[in-house]
Design a protein around this motif. Structure first.
Motif, PDB file in Angstrom:
ATOM      1  N   PHE A 109       0.814  -1.212   0.000  1.00 36.73           N
ATOM      2  CA  PHE A 109       0.000   0.000   0.000  1.00 36.73           C
ATOM      3  C   PHE A 109       0.852   1.267   0.000  1.00 36.73           C
ATOM      4  CE2 PHE A 109      -2.514   3.279   2.207  1.00 36.73           C
ATOM      5  CZ  PHE A 109      -3.612   3.331   1.349  1.00 36.73           C
ATOM      6  N   THR A 110       1.940   1.252   0.757  1.00 34.51           N
ATOM      7  CA  THR A 110       2.726   2.474   0.925  1.00 34.51           C
ATOM      8  C   THR A 110       3.734   2.721  -0.184  1.00 34.51           C
ATOM      9  OG1 THR A 110       4.304   1.344   2.373  1.00 34.51           O
ATOM     10  CG2 THR A 110       2.472   2.520   3.430  1.00 34.51           C
ATOM     11  N   ASN A 111       4.407   1.652  -0.669  1.00 35.50           N
ATOM     12  CA  ASN A 111       5.453   1.913  -1.674  1.00 35.50           C
ATOM     13  C   ASN A 111       5.516   0.885  -2.799  1.00 35.50           C
ATOM     14  OD1 ASN A 111       6.690  -0.307  -0.542  1.00 35.50           O
ATOM     15  ND2 ASN A 111       8.391   0.822   0.373  1.00 35.50           N
ATOM     16  N   ASN A 112       4.434   0.119  -2.972  1.00 38.82           N
ATOM     17  CA  ASN A 112       4.338  -0.900  -4.027  1.00 38.82           C
ATOM     18  C   ASN A 112       5.363  -2.023  -3.884  1.00 38.82           C
ATOM     19  OD1 ASN A 112       2.110   0.135  -5.433  1.00 38.82           O
ATOM     20  ND2 ASN A 112       3.414   1.634  -6.469  1.00 38.82           N
ATOM     21  N   GLY A 113       5.998  -2.144  -2.716  1.00 38.12           N
ATOM     22  CA  GLY A 113       6.938  -3.235  -2.481  1.00 38.12           C
ATOM     23  C   GLY A 113       6.197  -4.554  -2.347  1.00 38.12           C
ATOM     24  N   ARG A 114       6.767  -5.596  -2.881  1.00 40.75           N
ATOM     25  CA  ARG A 114       6.087  -6.895  -2.914  1.00 40.75           C
ATOM     26  C   ARG A 114       6.790  -7.986  -2.106  1.00 40.75           C
ATOM     27  NH1 ARG A 114       2.374  -7.273  -7.098  1.00 40.75           N
ATOM     28  NH2 ARG A 114       2.221  -5.369  -8.312  1.00 40.75           N
ATOM     29  N   GLU A 115       7.958  -7.700  -1.567  1.00 43.87           N
ATOM     30  CA  GLU A 115       8.765  -8.760  -0.961  1.00 43.87           C
ATOM     31  C   GLU A 115       8.058  -9.428   0.227  1.00 43.87           C
ATOM     32  OE1 GLU A 115       9.962  -5.575  -1.293  1.00 43.87           O
ATOM     33  OE2 GLU A 115      11.107  -5.893  -3.140  1.00 43.87           O
ATOM     34  N   PHE A 116       7.637  -8.628   1.200  1.00 46.09           N
ATOM     35  CA  PHE A 116       7.037  -9.210   2.400  1.00 46.09           C
ATOM     36  C   PHE A 116       5.719  -9.910   2.092  1.00 46.09           C
ATOM     37  CE2 PHE A 116       9.936  -6.143   4.353  1.00 46.09           C
ATOM     38  CZ  PHE A 116      10.525  -6.941   5.315  1.00 46.09           C
ATOM     39  N   GLY A 117       4.937  -9.334   1.197  1.00 43.75           N
ATOM     40  CA  GLY A 117       3.682  -9.969   0.802  1.00 43.75           C
ATOM     41  C   GLY A 117       3.918 -11.303   0.125  1.00 43.75           C
ATOM     42  N   LEU A 118       4.929 -11.351  -0.739  1.00 43.18           N
ATOM     43  CA  LEU A 118       5.258 -12.602  -1.415  1.00 43.18           C
ATOM     44  C   LEU A 118       5.665 -13.662  -0.403  1.00 43.18           C
ATOM     45  CD1 LEU A 118       5.807 -14.350  -3.907  1.00 43.18           C
ATOM     46  CD2 LEU A 118       8.088 -13.307  -4.026  1.00 43.18           C
ATOM     47  N   TYR A 119       6.528 -13.293   0.538  1.00 40.20           N
ATOM     48  CA  TYR A 119       6.940 -14.268   1.553  1.00 40.20           C
ATOM     49  C   TYR A 119       5.770 -14.677   2.436  1.00 40.20           C
ATOM     50  CZ  TYR A 119      11.716 -13.301   0.107  1.00 40.20           C
ATOM     51  OH  TYR A 119      12.868 -13.163  -0.627  1.00 40.20           O
ATOM     52  N   GLY A 120       4.888 -13.745   2.739  1.00 39.57           N
ATOM     53  CA  GLY A 120       3.688 -14.073   3.517  1.00 39.57           C
ATOM     54  C   GLY A 120       2.811 -15.060   2.778  1.00 39.57           C
ATOM     55  N   ALA A 121       2.634 -14.845   1.480  1.00 38.49           N
ATOM     56  CA  ALA A 121       1.830 -15.765   0.680  1.00 38.49           C
ATOM     57  C   ALA A 121       2.489 -17.140   0.583  1.00 38.49           C
ATOM     58  CB  ALA A 121       1.602 -15.172  -0.712  1.00 38.49           C
ATOM     59  N   ILE A 122       3.806 -17.166   0.434  1.00 37.41           N
ATOM     60  CA  ILE A 122       4.525 -18.448   0.366  1.00 37.41           C
ATOM     61  C   ILE A 122       4.387 -19.194   1.692  1.00 37.41           C
ATOM     62  CG2 ILE A 122       6.828 -19.500   0.225  1.00 37.41           C
ATOM     63  CD1 ILE A 122       7.496 -17.265  -1.862  1.00 37.41           C
ATOM     64  N   PHE A 123       4.599 -18.500   2.810  1.00 40.49           N
ATOM     65  CA  PHE A 123       4.446 -19.160   4.107  1.00 40.49           C
ATOM     66  C   PHE A 123       3.001 -19.602   4.332  1.00 40.49           C
ATOM     67  CE2 PHE A 123       8.677 -17.792   5.206  1.00 40.49           C
ATOM     68  CZ  PHE A 123       9.091 -18.712   6.155  1.00 40.49           C
ATOM     69  N   SER A 124       2.051 -18.845   3.816  1.00 33.72           N
ATOM     70  CA  SER A 124       0.648 -19.247   3.908  1.00 33.72           C
ATOM     71  C   SER A 124       0.425 -20.562   3.169  1.00 33.72           C
ATOM     72  CB  SER A 124      -0.271 -18.162   3.330  1.00 33.72           C
ATOM     73  OG  SER A 124      -0.199 -16.979   4.073  1.00 33.72           O
ATOM     74  N   CYS A 125       1.008 -20.672   1.984  1.00 33.97           N
ATOM     75  CA  CYS A 125       0.891 -21.921   1.222  1.00 33.97           C
ATOM     76  C   CYS A 125       1.537 -23.083   1.964  1.00 33.97           C
ATOM     77  CB  CYS A 125       1.520 -21.760  -0.165  1.00 33.97           C
ATOM     78  SG  CYS A 125       0.565 -20.737  -1.296  1.00 33.97           S
ATOM     79  N   ILE A 126       2.687 -22.841   2.556  1.00 23.62           N
ATOM     80  CA  ILE A 126       3.366 -23.895   3.318  1.00 23.62           C
ATOM     81  C   ILE A 126       2.491 -24.337   4.491  1.00 23.62           C
ATOM     82  CG2 ILE A 126       5.347 -24.381   4.827  1.00 23.62           C
ATOM     83  CD1 ILE A 126       6.975 -22.496   2.920  1.00 23.62           C
ATOM     84  N   SER A 127       1.930 -23.381   5.199  1.00 25.25           N
ATOM     85  CA  SER A 127       1.050 -23.689   6.328  1.00 25.25           C
ATOM     86  C   SER A 127      -0.144 -24.527   5.875  1.00 25.25           C
ATOM     87  CB  SER A 127       0.575 -22.381   6.971  1.00 25.25           C
ATOM     88  OG  SER A 127      -0.327 -22.635   8.001  1.00 25.25           O
ATOM     89  N   LEU A 128      -0.756 -24.129   4.786  1.00 19.92           N
ATOM     90  CA  LEU A 128      -1.915 -24.865   4.279  1.00 19.92           C
ATOM     91  C   LEU A 128      -1.527 -26.261   3.795  1.00 19.92           C
ATOM     92  CD1 LEU A 128      -3.562 -21.848   2.512  1.00 19.92           C
ATOM     93  CD2 LEU A 128      -4.560 -23.141   4.427  1.00 19.92           C
ATOM     94  N   LEU A 129      -0.351 -26.397   3.208  1.00 18.51           N
ATOM     95  CA  LEU A 129       0.105 -27.724   2.793  1.00 18.51           C
ATOM     96  C   LEU A 129       0.374 -28.616   4.001  1.00 18.51           C
ATOM     97  CD1 LEU A 129       2.422 -26.736  -0.179  1.00 18.51           C
ATOM     98  CD2 LEU A 129       0.252 -27.984  -0.307  1.00 18.51           C
ATOM     99  N   MET A 130       0.885 -28.031   5.082  1.00 17.81           N
ATOM    100  CA  MET A 130       1.076 -28.802   6.315  1.00 17.81           C
ATOM    101  C   MET A 130      -0.272 -29.322   6.818  1.00 17.81           C
ATOM    102  SD  MET A 130       3.867 -26.320   8.186  1.00 17.81           S
ATOM    103  CE  MET A 130       3.847 -27.153   9.766  1.00 17.81           C
ATOM    104  N   MET A 131      -1.281 -28.433   6.814  1.00 11.34           N
ATOM    105  CA  MET A 131      -2.611 -28.846   7.271  1.00 11.34           C
ATOM    106  C   MET A 131      -3.228 -29.884   6.335  1.00 11.34           C
ATOM    107  SD  MET A 131      -4.366 -25.426   8.757  1.00 11.34           S
ATOM    108  CE  MET A 131      -3.533 -24.121   7.847  1.00 11.34           C
ATOM    109  N   LEU A 132      -3.045 -29.697   5.034  1.00 15.17           N
ATOM    110  CA  LEU A 132      -3.577 -30.650   4.063  1.00 15.17           C
ATOM    111  C   LEU A 132      -2.954 -32.030   4.268  1.00 15.17           C
ATOM    112  CD1 LEU A 132      -5.341 -31.095   1.512  1.00 15.17           C
ATOM    113  CD2 LEU A 132      -3.298 -30.582   0.180  1.00 15.17           C
TER     114      LEU A 132
END
Length: 127
Positions: A74-97
């Motif tokens: 939102f503040t500076n169009n940076g994508r790094e932290f969001g990308l890592y958050g999404a990747i960790f979200s996928c990892i978490s969901l794969l663990m649950m799956l």
């Protein structure tokens, strides 16, 4: 406002994983009791507290990175932290799956896929 869809998905993932982490922390014993029964016929039956702790850590990392990523986007169009958050979200969901499939809880596994789709979309959009 070019990133509004990504910000909304990051907010969705942040709410999902921070709330889930909150419940695991404040209702730890209830979760362990239920999960011990859920995994009683699997290879995880003797490792439920450890597996739950690992999942909790990954969920909290996911949620925090998604919050920071949404702010960064939102503040500076940076994508790094969001990308890592999404990747960790996928990892978490794969663990649950993995756990749901081990427990032969196919309805639970199907529900996780509903969360996995927007998480993968976020990885794609933020990559």
């Amino acid at each position: 406002m070019n990133n509004i869809a990504s910000i909304l998905i990051l907010a969705f993932l942040a709410l999902t994983f921070l709330q889930s982490g909150y419940e695991k922390i404040f209702y730890w014993n209830d979760n362990v009791t239920w999960l011990k029964e859920h995994f009683s016929k699997t290879i995880l039956r003797n490792h439920v507290p450890l597996a739950l702790a690992h999942l909790l850590i990954v969920e909290l990392i996911s949620g925090i990175l998604c919050v920071v990523g949404g702010i960064q986007l939102f503040t500076n169009n940076g994508r790094e932290f969001g990308l890592y958050g999404a990747i960790f979200s996928c990892i978490s969901l794969l663990m649950m799956l993995f756990g749901q499939r081990l427990a032969k809880d196919y309805d639970g596994a199907r529900t996780i896929v509903i969360y996995f789709i927007p998480a993968v979309m976020a990885v794609y959009w933020l990559n």
